[in-house]
Each structure stands twice: as C-alpha cells, then as structure tokens.
Design an enzyme around this catalytic site. Structure first.
Site, PDB file in Angstrom:
ATOM      1  N   ASP A 132      -8.293  -5.575   0.074  1.00 13.37           N
ATOM      2  CA  ASP A 132      -8.227  -6.209  -0.729  1.00 13.37           C
ATOM      3  C   ASP A 132      -8.456  -7.833  -0.895  1.00 13.37           C
ATOM      4  O   ASP A 132      -8.721  -8.812  -2.095  1.00 13.37           O
ATOM      5  CB  ASP A 132      -8.055  -5.462  -2.857  1.00 13.37           C
TER       6      ASP A 132
ATOM      7  N   HIS B 152       1.294  -1.490   0.033  1.00 13.15           N
ATOM      8  CA  HIS B 152       0.077  -0.239  -0.154  1.00 13.15           C
ATOM      9  C   HIS B 152       0.890   1.136  -0.325  1.00 13.15           C
ATOM     10  O   HIS B 152       2.124   0.908   0.135  1.00 13.15           O
ATOM     11  CB  HIS B 152      -1.051  -0.045   1.156  1.00 13.15           C
TER      12      HIS B 152
HETATM   13  N1  CMC Z   1       3.700  -7.764  -4.670  1.00  7.70           N
HETATM   14  C1  CMC Z   1       5.524  -7.411  -4.597  1.00  7.70           C
HETATM   15  N2  CMC Z   1       6.075  -6.476  -4.785  1.00  7.70           N
HETATM   16  C2  CMC Z   1       5.826  -5.292  -4.287  1.00  7.70           C
HETATM   17  C3  CMC Z   1       4.002  -5.158  -4.148  1.00  7.70           C
HETATM   18  C4  CMC Z   1       3.819  -6.773  -4.719  1.00  7.70           C
HETATM   19  N3  CMC Z   1       2.217  -6.534  -3.975  1.00  7.70           N
HETATM   20  N4  CMC Z   1       3.912  -3.920  -3.715  1.00  7.70           N
HETATM   21  C5  CMC Z   1       4.956  -3.151  -4.094  1.00  7.70           C
HETATM   22  N5  CMC Z   1       5.805  -4.392  -4.085  1.00  7.70           N
HETATM   23  C6  CMC Z   1       7.930  -4.295  -4.053  1.00  7.70           C
HETATM   24  C7  CMC Z   1       8.026  -2.779  -5.873  1.00  7.70           C
HETATM   25  O1  CMC Z   1       8.051  -3.517  -6.586  1.00  7.70           O
HETATM   26  C8  CMC Z   1       8.636  -1.555  -5.248  1.00  7.70           C
HETATM   27  O2  CMC Z   1       9.775  -2.155  -5.010  1.00  7.70           O
HETATM   28  P1  CMC Z   1      11.333  -1.675  -5.379  1.00  7.70           P
HETATM   29  O3  CMC Z   1      11.178  -0.911  -4.772  1.00  7.70           O
HETATM   30  O4  CMC Z   1      12.294  -2.357  -5.254  1.00  7.70           O
HETATM   31  O5  CMC Z   1      11.425  -1.341  -6.685  1.00  7.70           O
HETATM   32  C9  CMC Z   1       8.065  -1.253  -3.360  1.00  7.70           C
HETATM   33  O6  CMC Z   1       7.287  -2.777  -3.301  1.00  7.70           O
HETATM   34  C10 CMC Z   1       7.416  -0.203  -3.832  1.00  7.70           C
HETATM   35  O7  CMC Z   1       6.517   0.088  -4.750  1.00  7.70           O
HETATM   36  P2  CMC Z   1       5.783   0.993  -5.276  1.00  7.70           P
HETATM   37  O8  CMC Z   1       5.214   0.549  -6.191  1.00  7.70           O
HETATM   38  O9  CMC Z   1       6.810   1.607  -5.223  1.00  7.70           O
HETATM   39  O10 CMC Z   1       5.051   1.382  -4.209  1.00  7.70           O
HETATM   40  P3  CMC Z   1       3.413   2.109  -4.742  1.00  7.70           P
HETATM   41  O11 CMC Z   1       3.352   2.758  -3.178  1.00  7.70           O
HETATM   42  O12 CMC Z   1       3.556   3.417  -6.014  1.00  7.70           O
HETATM   43  O13 CMC Z   1       2.641   0.894  -4.852  1.00  7.70           O
HETATM   44  C11 CMC Z   1       0.556  -0.188  -4.784  1.00  7.70           C
HETATM   45  C12 CMC Z   1       1.036   0.607  -3.808  1.00  7.70           C
HETATM   46  C13 CMC Z   1      -0.512  -0.724  -3.795  1.00  7.70           C
HETATM   47  C14 CMC Z   1      -0.102   0.353  -6.089  1.00  7.70           C
HETATM   48  C15 CMC Z   1       1.262  -1.488  -4.954  1.00  7.70           C
HETATM   49  O14 CMC Z   1       1.504  -2.100  -3.591  1.00  7.70           O
HETATM   50  C16 CMC Z   1       0.321  -2.486  -5.411  1.00  7.70           C
HETATM   51  O15 CMC Z   1       0.882  -2.855  -6.740  1.00  7.70           O
HETATM   52  N6  CMC Z   1      -0.210  -3.442  -5.135  1.00  7.70           N
HETATM   53  C17 CMC Z   1      -0.744  -4.438  -5.441  1.00  7.70           C
HETATM   54  C18 CMC Z   1      -2.087  -3.932  -6.067  1.00  7.70           C
HETATM   55  C19 CMC Z   1      -3.216  -3.659  -5.073  1.00  7.70           C
HETATM   56  O16 CMC Z   1      -3.036  -4.375  -4.176  1.00  7.70           O
HETATM   57  N7  CMC Z   1      -3.452  -2.266  -4.816  1.00  7.70           N
HETATM   58  C20 CMC Z   1      -5.067  -2.506  -4.033  1.00  7.70           C
HETATM   59  C21 CMC Z   1      -4.002  -1.097  -3.108  1.00  7.70           C
HETATM   60  S1  CMC Z   1      -5.748  -0.964  -1.607  1.00  7.70           S
HETATM   61  C22 CMC Z   1      -6.966  -0.056  -1.741  1.00  7.70           C
HETATM   62  C23 CMC Z   1      -6.932   0.153  -3.001  1.00  7.70           C
HETATM   63  O17 CMC Z   1      -6.265   1.741  -3.106  1.00  7.70           O
HETATM   64  O18 CMC Z   1      -8.456   0.812  -3.528  1.00  7.70           O
END
Ligand code: CMC
Length: 428
Positions: free
Chosen positions: A363, A306
């Site tokens: 989720d 998140h």
């Molecule tokens: N699985 C594997 N690696 C992950 C995941 C994951 N679900 N989420 C983040 N990471 C890693 C990512 O690869 C990155 O690694 P690095 O720093 O080495 O590049 C690091 O963790 C930080 O991730 P980010 O994408 O830069 O973080 P963000 O804040 O931009 O993204 C997120 C947040 C929710 C989009 C992301 O965690 C994600 O894609 N999760 C899966 C989708 C998900 O479950 N979304 C629902 C969010 S909660 C409900 C809502 O908001 O609707």
C-alpha cells in the site's frame, strides 16, 4: 517436539499431537483433538501462530519476502502475465493455454453487466457515500438478484457465482465512482480488456469515445495482479468464516469487503497517500518518523509493516517501479513520490524500523500511482476489493469443496463473572 508429533503435558497428562508438513513452509501441530483429550483450548488471538486451514493457492515466506501463487513468483506474474490469466490460475490451479484463456476472458466479459434494477439501488445512497460503503451494500445485494448461483452445494453454480463476482466488481466500483461525481453510468464494453473496460467505465463519458492508454492499462492490470490474493489475510479469513456457515457467495464477499475497509488492511492505501500528502515536503519527514516511534502517539507510518513480511514486501518493489512508468507515460510528476522515497529511505535506516523489521508494504506506493491515473483517494480501497475478489472466491471455493470443511467456530478464554443469581431491580 518430535519430527512427527508434539507432546503437550497438562496436569500430569501427556497428549501427543501429530505434526503435519506442507509442500513448503513451517510445519503445523494438529491440535484438533486437544480439547477432547485435555479439556484445554489453545489461546492465540490475532492468529499469530495458528494455521486456520490448509490451502494450495498462495504461499508467503515473510522472512525472505517471497509470494507465490500456485507456485509462481509474484514478480514473474506481474511482469509477464495478465490479471485475467492470474485469475484463471488462482481459481483453477494451472496456467491456461491460449484458447482456454480466451474462453475464460470471454466468459468473464459476458458477465460484466449488472441487473438494471441495481442502478436504482445506487440512487438510494448519498452522493458523498464512501465507495467502500456502496461496495459493501451493492455486492451484498447481488444475492437478491442472482438466485441461480447461490446453491453452494452445486460446483457449477459456485463457478458461475465466482465468474459473476470477478466480472461485475469493476462495473460496481466504476458506478460507485460515477455516482459520486454525478456523471451517468457507462455500460461495459466487451471488446476492451478487463482493465481497459474498467478504465473506460470510470473515466469515460457517453458524449465521446474514450482512449485507453496502454501504459496505464498495463500498470493498473499489474496493480490488480499484485492485489489478487494473499493467503489467509483478515478479509480472506472473513470470507472463509462467513462461507463456513453455508452463506451464499455474494454475502460472503460483501463480508470480505467490510473487513478490507479497515486502515490496518486494505484501507491503508488511502491512509498512506493521505499521510504522504499531509507530510508534504521531505523536511517534515523526521517529525513523522518520531511520531511513529512514540508509543504515546497512536500515529503509525501507513503502508509500512506487515504481519507476515519481515522483509521488503515483494509487491512494493513492483509498485515502486510502476510509479516511474506511469509518470513517464502520462508525463506527470507528483512531489508526494519524492516524499515517499525519502520517507522509505529514512525509515529503513532508523533503528526502530530495522529492529522491528518494518518495511514498505503493497500500500505504500500504490496510492501514488492510482492518484496519477486520476482516482480519488476514496476509490483506492475499492480497487483493492475489485482485485482481491478473485482471491476471495478462489479461497471460498477451495474451502467449500474440502470434504473436511466445518463451520468456523473459535472458542474463548472467559473472563466475565461466574454464574450468579438474578437480583430484582428493587433489591439492587
Ligand atoms: N509504524 C510504526 N510502528 C509500527 C508500524 C508502523 N506502520 N507497524 C508496526 N509497528 C510496530 C508496532 O507498534 C509494534 O511495536 P511494539 O512491538 O513495540 O509494540 C511492532 O511494530 C509490531 O506491530 P504489531 O501491530 O504488533 O504487528 P501486527 O502484525 O499486528 O500488525 C500491521 C501489522 C500491518 C497491522 C501494522 O504493521 C500496521 O498497522 N501497519 C500500518 C497499516 C498498513 O500499512 N497496513 C497494510 C498492510 S499490507 C496490505 C493489507 O494487508 O491490506
């Protein structure tokens, strides 16, 4: 940075920016005059360090895993409150007395029907249309039907539009489902609760009475509470940005629905259950964990991670206990729940997930419950949209009533060609 101001030094110029404090949470550096004083913008794509507004609705402490609506912790609201009560709270700022709550619920009930012409609108969609595609279209189309609540300068019209949106969303979502399975639409019933009525419109048929299972009704109502608002997330910011131009509320909420649809946001509940089903059995989990860690593989654990929570999402805790409650009430089980529990356990003990502070989010478990209740995966994000509508309208109302409100207009760091002269086609 001092206690009440931060100093920016640029090209030998020193500019002081005031620091503002909220009631709780991090301070913000007010940079509104920075461009006028220095000619420079700040750069923060993805808004990782930027507060886009002030707001008194929802507070999140992502490190501690805290979520408060108008000061009340989400766990207490999920346990003791109802979605109607939380809706009132989000919109009006205080918990209602019993009389006020009854009146509010009655008002919402009386707005649940859709203009009859909208039923024909549905027939223009393919039967296999994704419910979110239908939701975007139908909610946007409400602006063509309810002209008497589109004057955003009138607080009364704004409230009527808000009530209409909260009330009609279950009818719109249920009709999207009915259309996809080829069953007749069911009209709302005002003697049922908000959530009971939605269950009946979704799973009932005109040929017989529908029994609303109180455990399922309570579980779904709780899911709605857990999704009601989440401060300035992507879809809420979309609603605010759309609304900042003066667009009508129905169009703004349609924009929010479009943003919510993506798998990084509301679409993750559908993607999470599809992922758990694809994993299928616990012995396959390590393979998927390895894939999630592999930078060359675009796969991510859906329902994990998140932007704000760097701790267990407090909504996921309530979700997990609700799964057991629903399984017991319906006397069902689903092997996918065991896969989810083990996946969570393995991920939380893996250095990659520990280091990056990746925990299950709202989720991760919601799909398991929604599937047990009988919703197809394609409906999951539509349910999220239904519940988030109250948050969207509360945030939209807060923005429009703010006397300092301005059109949202970010700037950019331009990296394209500098000015050059046009060359006629025969000279290129
Ligand atoms: N699985 C594997 N690696 C992950 C995941 C994951 N679900 N989420 C983040 N990471 C890693 C990512 O690869 C990155 O690694 P690095 O720093 O080495 O590049 C690091 O963790 C930080 O991730 P980010 O994408 O830069 O973080 P963000 O804040 O931009 O993204 C997120 C947040 C929710 C989009 C992301 O965690 C994600 O894609 N999760 C899966 C989708 C998900 O479950 N979304 C629902 C969010 S909660 C409900 C809502 O908001 O609707």
């Amino acid at each position: 940075m001092g206690g009440s101001s931060a100093t920016v030094t640029l090209n030998g110029n020193q500019v002081s920016c005031p620091v503002r404090s909220g009631s709780v949470g991090p301070d913000v550096i007010d940079i509104r005059k920075l461009y006028a004083q220095t000619g420079a913008f700040t750069f923060d794509p993805g808004f990782t360090s930027t507060a886009s507004c002030d707001s008194a609705i929802t507070y999140i402490d992502g490190d501690e895993g805290v979520l408060l609506h108008r000061g009340y912790p989400i766990g207490q609201l999920a346990e003791h409150s109802s979605f109607m009560e939380v809706s009132y709270l989000l919109l009006n700022g205080e918990l209602p007395s019993k009389d006020v709550l009854d009146k509010f619920s009655g008002t919402i009930s009386r707005h649940t029907m859709l203009h009859e012409q909208l039923a024909t609108f549905y027939r223009g969609f393919r039967r296999d249309a994704h419910p979110m595609a239908i939701m975007c279209g139908v909610v946007g189309a409400l602006s063509a039907f309810y002209h008497d609540s589109t004057d955003i300068t009138d607080p009364h019209q704004r409230m009527v539009a808000s009530h209409r949106l909260i009330a009609k969303m279950p009818t719109i979502a249920a009709m999207a489902y009915k259309y996809s399975v080829g069953q007749p639409f069911l009209y709302p019933r005002n003697d049922l609760s908000y959530t009971g009525n939605f269950l009946r419109m979704t799973f009932g048929v005109p040929a017989e009475d529908y029994y609303v299972n109180p455990v399922v009704e309570r579980a779904l109502d709780r899911i709605f509470i857990l999704h009601a608002d989440h401060e300035q997330n992507a879809s809420t910011s979309t609603v605010r940005l759309a609304g900042s131009s003066g667009a009508n509320p129905f169009a703004c909420i349609a924009a929010g629905i479009a943003c919510l649809w993506g798998p990084a946001h509301g679409g993750a509940n559908e993607a999470a259950l599809n992922m758990l089903r694809e994993i299928g059995t616990p012995d396959r989990i390590p393979h998927y964990i390895e894939r999630a860690k592999n930078k060359d593989d675009p796969f991510r654990l859906m329902g994990f991670g998140h932007r704000v929570y760097k701790n267990y999402d407090p909504r996921a805790t309530v979700m997990q206990s609700t799964v057991r409650e629903v399984f017991e009430a319906l006397n069902v089980s689903d092997p996918v729940f065991e896969v989810a529990l083990q996946l969570e356990h393995m991920a939380l003990n893996d250095p990659y997930f520990i280091e990056k502070k990746l925990f299950p989010n709202v989720d991760f478990y919601s799909g398991v419950i929604l599937s047990a209740i009988g919703f197809p995966t394609t409906m999951f994000t539509a349910l999220f949209a239904l519940a988030r509508t109250v948050g969207w309208v509360a945030q939209w109302n807060e923005m429009i009533s703010d006397p300092e409100q301005k059109i949202g207009r970010p700037r950019q760091l331009y990296t394209g060609p500098a000015q050059r002269d046009y060359v006629p086609v025969d000279k290129r």
